[in-house]
Design a protein around this motif. Structure first.
Motif, PDB file in Angstrom:
ATOM      1  N   ILE A 123      -0.895  10.906   7.912  1.00 29.44           N
ATOM      2  CA  ILE A 123      -0.249   9.608   7.687  1.00 29.44           C
ATOM      3  C   ILE A 123      -1.251   8.596   7.151  1.00 29.44           C
ATOM      4  O   ILE A 123      -0.972   7.859   6.209  1.00 29.44           O
ATOM      5  N   HIS A 150      -1.555  12.324  12.494  1.00 26.18           N
ATOM      6  CA  HIS A 150      -2.088  10.976  12.326  1.00 26.18           C
ATOM      7  C   HIS A 150      -2.985  10.909  11.083  1.00 26.18           C
ATOM      8  O   HIS A 150      -2.896   9.970  10.287  1.00 26.18           O
ATOM      9  N   LYS A 169      -1.952   9.405   3.548  1.00 18.68           N
ATOM     10  CA  LYS A 169      -0.818   8.992   2.716  1.00 18.68           C
ATOM     11  C   LYS A 169      -0.828   7.480   2.490  1.00 18.68           C
ATOM     12  O   LYS A 169      -0.615   7.013   1.367  1.00 18.68           O
ATOM     13  N   GLU A 170      -1.110   6.714   3.533  1.00 23.73           N
ATOM     14  CA  GLU A 170      -1.179   5.262   3.406  1.00 23.73           C
ATOM     15  C   GLU A 170      -2.312   4.840   2.490  1.00 23.73           C
ATOM     16  O   GLU A 170      -2.163   3.904   1.704  1.00 23.73           O
TER      17      GLU A 170
END
Length: 83
Positions: free
Chosen positions: A75, A72, A78-79
């Motif tokens: 991610i 999580h 990365k976002e």
């Protein structure tokens, strides 16, 4: 999932699973039904994802929480980097 993996999952020996076939046929049928359902539900998933699920199932609950949190976090990072 093969029979060896099923036996490990339900915490019995593979020999015990085969013994069920003769001595406890209904229990054996239930175990095979579960295995078949699991294999069918994974049919549309690629091999790497199946492998990931196999490894994930071998973790204890704290390890699962840790790796889910780590994924999580990756991610989210990365976002954030994409913005």
């Amino acid at each position: 999932m093969n029979n060896k993996e099923l036996a490990q999952f339900i915490d019995i020996s593979e020999q015990a699973l085969y013994k069920w076939r003769k001595e406890r046929p209904n229990l054996y049928k239930i175990a095979m039904f579960y295995k078949d359902q699991l294999n069918n539900s994974l049919g549309d998933i690629d091999d790497k994802t199946k492998l990931l699920l196999t490894y994930f199932e071998k973790l204890n609950e704290k390890e699962k929480e840790y790796f889910l949190s780590e994924m999580h976090t990756r991610i989210l990072k990365k976002e954030l980097d994409e913005k």
